[in-house]
Design an enzyme around this catalytic site. Structure first.
Site, PDB file in Angstrom:
ATOM      1  N   TRP A   1      11.213   1.585  -8.972  1.00 24.62           N
ATOM      2  CA  TRP A   1      11.000   0.202  -9.406  1.00 24.62           C
ATOM      3  C   TRP A   1       9.562  -0.044  -9.884  1.00 24.62           C
ATOM      4  O   TRP A   1       9.227  -1.113 -10.330  1.00 24.62           O
ATOM      5  CB  TRP A   1      11.302  -0.746  -8.250  1.00 24.62           C
ATOM      6  CG  TRP A   1      10.628  -0.351  -6.965  1.00 24.62           C
ATOM      7  CD1 TRP A   1       9.359  -0.625  -6.564  1.00 24.62           C
ATOM      8  CD2 TRP A   1      11.210   0.429  -5.919  1.00 24.62           C
ATOM      9  NE1 TRP A   1       9.102  -0.074  -5.342  1.00 24.62           N
ATOM     10  CE2 TRP A   1      10.232   0.586  -4.909  1.00 24.62           C
ATOM     11  CE3 TRP A   1      12.469   1.005  -5.728  1.00 24.62           C
ATOM     12  CZ2 TRP A   1      10.470   1.303  -3.738  1.00 24.62           C
ATOM     13  CZ3 TRP A   1      12.698   1.716  -4.559  1.00 24.62           C
ATOM     14  CH2 TRP A   1      11.713   1.852  -3.582  1.00 24.62           C
ATOM     15  N   ARG A   2       8.734   0.962  -9.781  1.00 22.03           N
ATOM     16  CA  ARG A   2       7.302   0.778 -10.016  1.00 22.03           C
ATOM     17  C   ARG A   2       6.909   1.136 -11.447  1.00 22.03           C
ATOM     18  O   ARG A   2       7.421   2.098 -12.026  1.00 22.03           O
ATOM     19  CB  ARG A   2       6.514   1.641  -9.020  1.00 22.03           C
ATOM     20  CG  ARG A   2       5.019   1.658  -9.243  1.00 22.03           C
ATOM     21  CD  ARG A   2       4.307   2.476  -8.183  1.00 22.03           C
ATOM     22  NE  ARG A   2       4.240   1.764  -6.897  1.00 22.03           N
ATOM     23  CZ  ARG A   2       3.705   2.274  -5.793  1.00 22.03           C
ATOM     24  NH1 ARG A   2       3.224   3.500  -5.792  1.00 22.03           N
ATOM     25  NH2 ARG A   2       3.665   1.554  -4.687  1.00 22.03           N
TER      26      ARG A   2
ATOM     27  N   GLU B   1      11.845  -5.334  -3.212  1.00 20.21           N
ATOM     28  CA  GLU B   1      11.153  -5.944  -2.075  1.00 20.21           C
ATOM     29  C   GLU B   1      12.140  -6.488  -1.046  1.00 20.21           C
ATOM     30  O   GLU B   1      11.906  -6.397   0.159  1.00 20.21           O
ATOM     31  CB  GLU B   1      10.202  -7.039  -2.543  1.00 20.21           C
ATOM     32  CG  GLU B   1       8.976  -6.521  -3.268  1.00 20.21           C
ATOM     33  CD  GLU B   1       8.109  -5.621  -2.405  1.00 20.21           C
ATOM     34  OE1 GLU B   1       8.176  -5.723  -1.170  1.00 20.21           O
ATOM     35  OE2 GLU B   1       7.357  -4.811  -2.967  1.00 20.21           O
TER      36      GLU B   1
ATOM     37  N   THR C   1      13.157  -1.771   6.075  1.00 21.66           N
ATOM     38  CA  THR C   1      13.833  -0.540   5.664  1.00 21.66           C
ATOM     39  C   THR C   1      12.827   0.373   4.972  1.00 21.66           C
ATOM     40  O   THR C   1      11.938  -0.089   4.268  1.00 21.66           O
ATOM     41  CB  THR C   1      15.005  -0.852   4.712  1.00 21.66           C
ATOM     42  OG1 THR C   1      15.836  -1.857   5.306  1.00 21.66           O
ATOM     43  CG2 THR C   1      15.852   0.383   4.463  1.00 21.66           C
TER      44      THR C   1
ATOM     45  N   LEU D   1      22.739  -0.299   4.561  1.00 17.29           N
ATOM     46  CA  LEU D   1      21.309  -0.599   4.435  1.00 17.29           C
ATOM     47  C   LEU D   1      20.825  -1.505   5.561  1.00 17.29           C
ATOM     48  O   LEU D   1      19.629  -1.607   5.814  1.00 17.29           O
ATOM     49  CB  LEU D   1      21.041  -1.240   3.072  1.00 17.29           C
ATOM     50  CG  LEU D   1      19.604  -1.224   2.545  1.00 17.29           C
ATOM     51  CD1 LEU D   1      19.039   0.180   2.521  1.00 17.29           C
ATOM     52  CD2 LEU D   1      19.567  -1.814   1.135  1.00 17.29           C
ATOM     53  N   GLY D   2      21.754  -2.179   6.237  1.00 17.08           N
ATOM     54  CA  GLY D   2      21.400  -2.972   7.412  1.00 17.08           C
ATOM     55  C   GLY D   2      20.876  -4.358   7.079  1.00 17.08           C
ATOM     56  O   GLY D   2      20.652  -4.712   5.922  1.00 17.08           O
TER      57      GLY D   2
ATOM     58  N   TYR E   1       5.800 -12.915   2.817  1.00 15.07           N
ATOM     59  CA  TYR E   1       5.463 -11.575   2.333  1.00 15.07           C
ATOM     60  C   TYR E   1       6.094 -11.310   0.973  1.00 15.07           C
ATOM     61  O   TYR E   1       5.423 -10.871   0.028  1.00 15.07           O
ATOM     62  CB  TYR E   1       5.906 -10.491   3.317  1.00 15.07           C
ATOM     63  CG  TYR E   1       5.924  -9.142   2.641  1.00 15.07           C
ATOM     64  CD1 TYR E   1       4.728  -8.473   2.388  1.00 15.07           C
ATOM     65  CD2 TYR E   1       7.112  -8.583   2.170  1.00 15.07           C
ATOM     66  CE1 TYR E   1       4.724  -7.273   1.694  1.00 15.07           C
ATOM     67  CE2 TYR E   1       7.113  -7.386   1.492  1.00 15.07           C
ATOM     68  CZ  TYR E   1       5.919  -6.731   1.251  1.00 15.07           C
ATOM     69  OH  TYR E   1       5.913  -5.550   0.556  1.00 15.07           O
TER      70      TYR E   1
ATOM     71  N   ASP F   1       2.173  -6.080   4.480  1.00 18.38           N
ATOM     72  CA  ASP F   1       3.324  -5.496   5.163  1.00 18.38           C
ATOM     73  C   ASP F   1       2.832  -4.658   6.329  1.00 18.38           C
ATOM     74  O   ASP F   1       1.639  -4.686   6.683  1.00 18.38           O
ATOM     75  CB  ASP F   1       4.179  -4.671   4.193  1.00 18.38           C
ATOM     76  CG  ASP F   1       3.493  -3.387   3.736  1.00 18.38           C
ATOM     77  OD1 ASP F   1       2.276  -3.196   4.021  1.00 18.38           O
ATOM     78  OD2 ASP F   1       4.161  -2.561   3.091  1.00 18.38           O
TER      79      ASP F   1
ATOM     80  N   CYS G   1      -7.602  10.988   7.787  1.00 15.07           N
ATOM     81  CA  CYS G   1      -8.839  10.243   7.517  1.00 15.07           C
ATOM     82  C   CYS G   1      -9.774  10.987   6.563  1.00 15.07           C
ATOM     83  O   CYS G   1     -10.530  10.358   5.819  1.00 15.07           O
ATOM     84  CB  CYS G   1      -9.550   9.922   8.832  1.00 15.07           C
ATOM     85  SG  CYS G   1      -8.560   8.920   9.969  1.00 15.07           S
TER      86      CYS G   1
ATOM     87  N   CYS H   1      -9.156   9.781   3.056  1.00 16.62           N
ATOM     88  CA  CYS H   1      -9.075   8.344   2.813  1.00 16.62           C
ATOM     89  C   CYS H   1     -10.227   7.859   1.943  1.00 16.62           C
ATOM     90  O   CYS H   1     -11.397   8.137   2.232  1.00 16.62           O
ATOM     91  CB  CYS H   1      -9.074   7.588   4.147  1.00 16.62           C
ATOM     92  SG  CYS H   1      -8.979   5.795   3.943  1.00 16.62           S
TER      93      CYS H   1
ATOM     94  N   CYS I   1     -14.598   2.589   7.370  1.00 15.13           N
ATOM     95  CA  CYS I   1     -13.606   2.379   8.423  1.00 15.13           C
ATOM     96  C   CYS I   1     -14.224   2.404   9.818  1.00 15.13           C
ATOM     97  O   CYS I   1     -14.751   3.420  10.269  1.00 15.13           O
ATOM     98  CB  CYS I   1     -12.504   3.425   8.332  1.00 15.13           C
ATOM     99  SG  CYS I   1     -11.171   3.144   9.519  1.00 15.13           S
TER     100      CYS I   1
END
Length: 575
Positions: A32-33, A54, A60, A97-98, A136, A154, A213, A216, A222
């Protein structure tokens, strides 16, 4: 709250720019991106696809959503098509999918948007007026679909921010604090990519356990890295035990294989979904658990017990099975055997049916073959962890005598971290240094792995590889498909000619895809001219076997040589 004396080395704008630069190079490819490269070429996200993804992603995982998303956009390519679809068809496509209220809200939202001209609102406030869209989801659609500044928070983002600022407030009470940090960080330019970058960072680097880390882009900022204990964050209150409920399910089967089903009420738990008859269990009370509670008399035989965990309670069902010749009672219907896989069955009901009739809820291409029903013309082996098992006779087992340490090593380094580091273009030595930095307690064995790689592979002439070679010698078309890094397999091939015996190999490190991603199976089919339905895949990972079946292949799980031989015989193959 975050410690009062904490200081930031850089401002929010600098943090966002470094994160987006990392995202440009390391973003996940999602169906979807719109990728940064595509965005730079002028492509813009489709609000329908962003909204659909979304809603599906609520509670999920990404991996679980991918296949469902493809089904939905193939059936209903735009919001008008989804609005025109019967609700029952939408529920069937959602089954498994719940959180089924999402599907009902999805349909209601599509109906409303279609009635308003088919255009989604482009602000958080207007989006929140639509069914099933909360804080969200409205922020995510606003940022990702319309590239408007919005604080998208999220679970992944909560983890990143909690660690970045060492937020000691329990997560359930820190929502507003976390959101305030994100609001200050959102850049005016590319807010949609910033939102996706935060999610990707949490999903791939700032993971719940063993965060990477060293890789990152925000490491210097951080606070949790400075403290040396990033896994401490986010802080969580102890979980309350979920109540345990009990009940019974009754799987009635007609002579032609049809299964008796009914539709649940539209409102409430699993609303509008399909089920086999059950006793009157709910989230608050138990149901009966004996065959005497069946909806009608029959020769009910116990088929087993299944368990399922809902959000607020756990359920245990005694499953009973009977063959029935009668017409369907009022309120029930017979679903033909070849249509069961398409019914709107929630996962708990699929479990109950599978306990009574194994394979009944699987589509025909996913069912375990009971005999050589399909002519197999191609065989594909994954020789990854099959080579790296725990046989005490192999030299590497003598290098690491402790069985638990070997298990940790293979599960956490050998089959994941090491390959990922090499796939990113690092040398063996560079990968070794990064792994030691992440896992200093295992440094000696990490060094030993690279040093003794050539000692570890000769045992591959064990039963599994002997079977592969036997199939080749019998004239079968055999190829390999493996998640090895390119450098790893190249090292092994220098020493062991059996790796060159198959007709060819697809290596994840060369094509940038990793099983069970559908693309790697499709790539292998195209590269070697295979017919998916006539291809048998052999792998020791159930996840990868399921991925092959989803791609239309036949597939078996490798557990031991005797079982594999039996599986091959079912397909009419003999090594």
């Amino acid at each position: 709250m975050a410690p009062a004396d904490q200081t930031r080395k850089t401002g929010p704008d600098n943090t966002a720019s470094r994160l987006i630069a990392w995202y440009d190079a390391h973003h996940r490819e999602l169906p979807w991106r719109v990728s940064p490269r595509e965005h730079a070429r002028g492509m813009r996200p489709d609000p329908y696809r962003i909204w659909l993804s979304e809603v599906m992603l609520q509670q999920t995982t990404v991996e679980a959503v991918k296949a469902y998303f493809q089904v939905f956009v193939e059936k209903w390519p735009d919001v008008e098509a989804l609005a025109a679809a019967p609700t029952e068809d939408v529920m069937k496509a959602w089954a498994g999918l719940g959180y089924y209220s999402r599907a009902r809200n999805l349909k209601a939202c599509a109906d409303l948007v279609a009635a308003r001209g088919g255009r989604f609102p482009d602000t958080e406030t207007a989006l929140r007026d639509l069914p099933g869209i909360g804080a969200y989801t409205s922020a995510a659609i606003t940022a990702i679909a319309f590239d408007r500044p919005a604080a998208v928070v999220d679970g992944n983002v909560e983890r990143v921010i909690s660690r970045l600022f060492s937020i000691t407030t329990p997560l359930s009470e820190a929502k507003a604090e976390i959101r305030a940090h994100v609001e200050r960080m959102v850049p005016a330019a590319r807010p949609g990519d910033f939102a996706q970058a935060m999610m990707d960072l949490g999903a791939t680097i700032c993971t719940p356990r063993r965060p990477r880390c060293m890789l990152c882009p925000l490491r210097e900022d951080c606070s949790a890295v400075v403290s040396g204990d990033p896994e401490h964050f986010p802080v969580r209150l102890p979980k309350a035990d979920k109540p345990q409920r009990r009940g019974a399910a009754f799987v009635a089967v007609r002579e032609d294989g049809a299964i008796l089903l009914r539709k649940r009420p539209e409102k409430g738990l699993l609303g509008g979904m399909t089920e086999v008859p059950t006793t009157a269990w709910t989230a608050r009370v138990d149901g009966a658990t004996t065959p005497e509670a069946a909806p009608f008399p029959g020769d009910w035989r116990r088929a087993g017990t299944i368990t399922h965990v809902f959000t607020h309670f756990a359920l245990e069902l005694e499953v009973f099975h009977a063959h029935v010749r009668d017409d369907a009672p009022e309120g029930y219907f017979w679903s033909p055997a070849d249509e069961i896989s398409g019914e709107a069955l929630p996962t708990v009901m699929k479990k109950a049916i599978e306990a009574a009739i194994p394979g009944a809820t699987k589509s025909r291409r996913h069912r375990v073959q009971r005999g050589p029903m399909t002519e197999i013309r191609h065989i594909v082996f994954d020789i990854g962890r099959v080579l790296l098992h725990y046989d005490p006779n192999i030299p590497f087992s003598r290098l690491i005598p402790d069985a638990e340490e070997r298990r940790w090593f293979f599960d956490n380094v050998c089959t994941h971290d090491w390959n990922i580091e090499q796939d990113r273009g690092r040398t063996w030595e560079e990968a070794e240094a990064l792994l030691i930095a992440d896992h200093p307690d295992h440094a000696e064995n990490i060094r030993g792995f690279r040093r003794h790689w050539h000692e570890m592979v000769p045992h591959a002439y064990d039963d599994s590889v002997a079977i592969m070679l036997g199939l080749i010698e019998s004239g079968h078309d055999v190829t390999m498909l493996t998640n090895f890094a390119a450098d790893t397999l190249a090292e092994a091939r220098k020493r062991f000619d059996f790796l060159d015996r198959p007709r060819g190999v697809t290596i994840s490190g060369e094509i940038g895809k990793i099983k069970p991603d559908r693309d790697i199976y499709d790539h292998h089919v195209a590269a070697f001219g295979l017919e998916p339905s006539a291809t048998l895949f052999i792998d020791d990972s159930q996840k990868n076997v399921d991925g092959a079946r989803a791609a239309g292949w036949q597939a078996v799980l490798f557990t031991d040589a005797k079982t594999l031989q039996a599986d091959l015989e079912r397909f009419g193959l003999k090594a």
